[in-house]
Design a protein around this motif. Sequence first.
Motif, short mmCIF file in Angstrom:
data_model
loop_
_atom_site.label_atom_id
_atom_site.label_comp_id
_atom_site.label_asym_id
_atom_site.label_seq_id
_atom_site.Cartn_x
_atom_site.Cartn_y
_atom_site.Cartn_z
N TYR A 172 -2.22 -18.11 6.91
CA TYR A 172 -3.45 -17.39 6.58
C TYR A 172 -4.37 -17.40 7.79
O TYR A 172 -4.18 -18.18 8.73
N PHE A 187 -7.66 -14.66 4.49
CA PHE A 187 -6.59 -13.72 4.13
C PHE A 187 -5.26 -14.46 4.25
O PHE A 187 -4.87 -14.88 5.33
N SER A 202 -7.33 -11.46 -0.02
CA SER A 202 -5.94 -10.99 0.05
C SER A 202 -5.28 -10.87 -1.33
O SER A 202 -4.16 -10.36 -1.43
N LEU A 206 -1.66 -8.77 -1.90
CA LEU A 206 -0.49 -9.64 -2.01
C LEU A 206 0.25 -9.36 -3.32
O LEU A 206 1.49 -9.33 -3.35
N LEU A 272 -7.20 -5.79 9.69
CA LEU A 272 -8.12 -6.17 8.62
C LEU A 272 -9.52 -5.69 8.95
O LEU A 272 -9.89 -5.55 10.12
N GLU A 278 -10.79 -7.33 4.29
CA GLU A 278 -10.01 -6.37 3.51
C GLU A 278 -8.82 -5.81 4.32
O GLU A 278 -8.98 -5.51 5.50
N TYR A 279 -7.68 -5.62 3.65
CA TYR A 279 -6.49 -5.04 4.28
C TYR A 279 -6.74 -3.61 4.74
O TYR A 279 -7.32 -2.82 4.00
#
Length: 662
Positions: A172, A187, A202, A206, A272, A278-279
């Motif tokens: 992470y 994340f 995440s 995920l 990110l 955020e992805y």
Amino acid sequence: QGVQPSAQEWAAHGGSSNEQYYSQLTQIDASNVADLKPAWFFEYDTVRGQEGEAIVADGVLYISTAWSKVYALDAKTGAELWKYDPKVPGEAGPKGCCDVVNRGVAVSDGRVFITTFDGRMVALDAKTGSELWVADTIANHAMDYTSTGAPRVFKGKVIIGQGGAEKGVRGYVTAYDVATGAKAWRFYLTPPPPGVVDGEVSDRVLEEMARPTWFGDLWHTTGGGGAPWDSIVYDEELDQLLIGTGNGSPHSHYLRSAGQGDNLFLASVLALDPDTGEYRWHYQQTPGDSWDYTSVQNMILADLEIDGRPRKVILHAPKNGFFYVIDRESGQPISARPYAEDIRWATGIDTTFWRPIEVPGARYVDRPFLNSPHVGGAHNWQPMAFSPRTGLAYIPTVRNYFTYSATSGPHQGEVIDPSELPKSDAYLQAFDPLTGQERWRVDANGWKPDTGGGGVLVTASDLVFQGRGDILGEMLAIDARSGEVLWRYATPNAVMASPITYMIDGEQYIAVSTGGGGGGNPLLGSTNPPREKQPGRMVVFKLNGTATLPAPPPLAGPATDPDEVFPADKVALGAQVYGRNCIFCHGMNRQQSNIITDLRRSPVVANAQVWRAVVHDGAFLSRGMPKFDGKLSVEEVEAIRNYMGAESQALARDQRAGVAER
Ligand SMILES: O=C(O)c1cc(C(=O)O)c2c(n1)C(=O)C(=O)c1cc(C(=O)O)[nH]c1-2
Ligand SMILES: [Ca+2]
């Protein structure tokens, strides 16, 4: 070329926010580089590996060393301004796969940030070195997490990942507030075990994207890996964070994930949102990694004209042997071509789905597979450099081989005779990202084949600087266009770290941390002739410098009593126990480790009582030597001494017979 900080200093990792390892300084050039001499040096208090890249800001050079210590030195004179020792417990040493290294600090707004080997993020006052705050970055202390990378600062936050995927961790990254150390977001790179919710940013991606790519259940307990232990870049132009993610844990995809699925987000480049975590997008370079093919190798941001169109790209040479040019707006690959020789696991990257075209059997399920690149990769953490002037990337490259053992069936345990492995080779290459062609190489015969020498720096005077891990520990200056070696200087210590450059009072300096160690070598042996470990040093050059570097210490001889008898059964048992417990740090068989002084030369081997105190009872715990009480019996510990004693006597015999040492 993006946002350039003051060209005079080296204010950020990689030299600027593009992390190109490119400097605009030109005082030192081809016409005068022959006059480059030491200006000053500064000796550290550890002989372990030095991977730190210096930061120079406001006339101060900040450097981290092994065991995550930090020095602030006057960049002009080398005078010590302050020192910070986070007192990493020696017991933490063996948790890491690859030495107690640290790759650097971040400096911003009067603060210096270091992440310690045991995972503490520490903010220091840049003036005094006193602690401002400490945050524990480790999510689960029951796992063997370590941290070796350099933090990066962006938009009021500081971010770090961690390592440990060889031991079983769940990777992470975490961002903290620079002023308070409060956690901003985290994340995770692999899904949690079923039924567990992290409560992190995440979570959703995920569940939706990553979990369907994982199978079986071994990863529930090993964490799956993905440790982002090195490259993180804040892309200022596009306001995004780019994370290079690590390998699977355990290595075998067959064991880890029942041989199925891509296992997101292993071995990927991930973008990110810097504010929230955020992805944004990802590109997975080695789906279902089974070879320790991390994608944590340094990412360089560049503007390239491709097919007549200007593109904002990432240049990336991960372990797996392929060089990727990735559009950093969309995350789409633009090209993926081999930069390594004799890649065995894949024949190429298909340009429709951008997936590797794998060679049958490469996943070593039923039979061992002789693979290249090996677990250390064709390029490791030693940063490559990119010159916008020449358009070339300068990559510390290796050709290297490793037998991955079969994970099931009757061929389990079969090994390929190491003497049948093709020859390894290390070299620095100039690589054209537009064509995939190698322009020139400087061969590195005799360097350790696992790393291909140190990190690289390139300047606007078209000089490439790189250090070597060879017996002389030479620094080299090379013509960036022709590959001609223009200057060499023995440091005289192994060099792994990246050189940097800066200018003070009208003089240009080249600075590099020296000291061998790091990963790979213990398992794979070394082509270096043996040498005594030296303390790490910061070595700084300028034109017509007048400092004298210390001479290398003489190599100690075998320390064992030549008449002591080591019975064959004890030696055989000792060799087995050694193979299971010691080789990661102390080296394989008779090949010396690059991390620790050669045990065959250690007086401890000659004394059974001292040996037991050290190995069984932990007398050297504070130096990072674990205690084996509770793990090994007194008899097993003594058997290792017998094995080492016999090896030491064999070394003495070889020396008398004039046999050259490996
Ligand atoms: O998977 C991981 O978590 C992890 C961590 C590290 C590290 O933190 O140093 C290395 C590696 N893997 C690795 O595969 C590797 O080749 C390596 C070399 C080095 C080094 O510092 O020389 N570290 C690491
Ligand atoms: Ca690894």
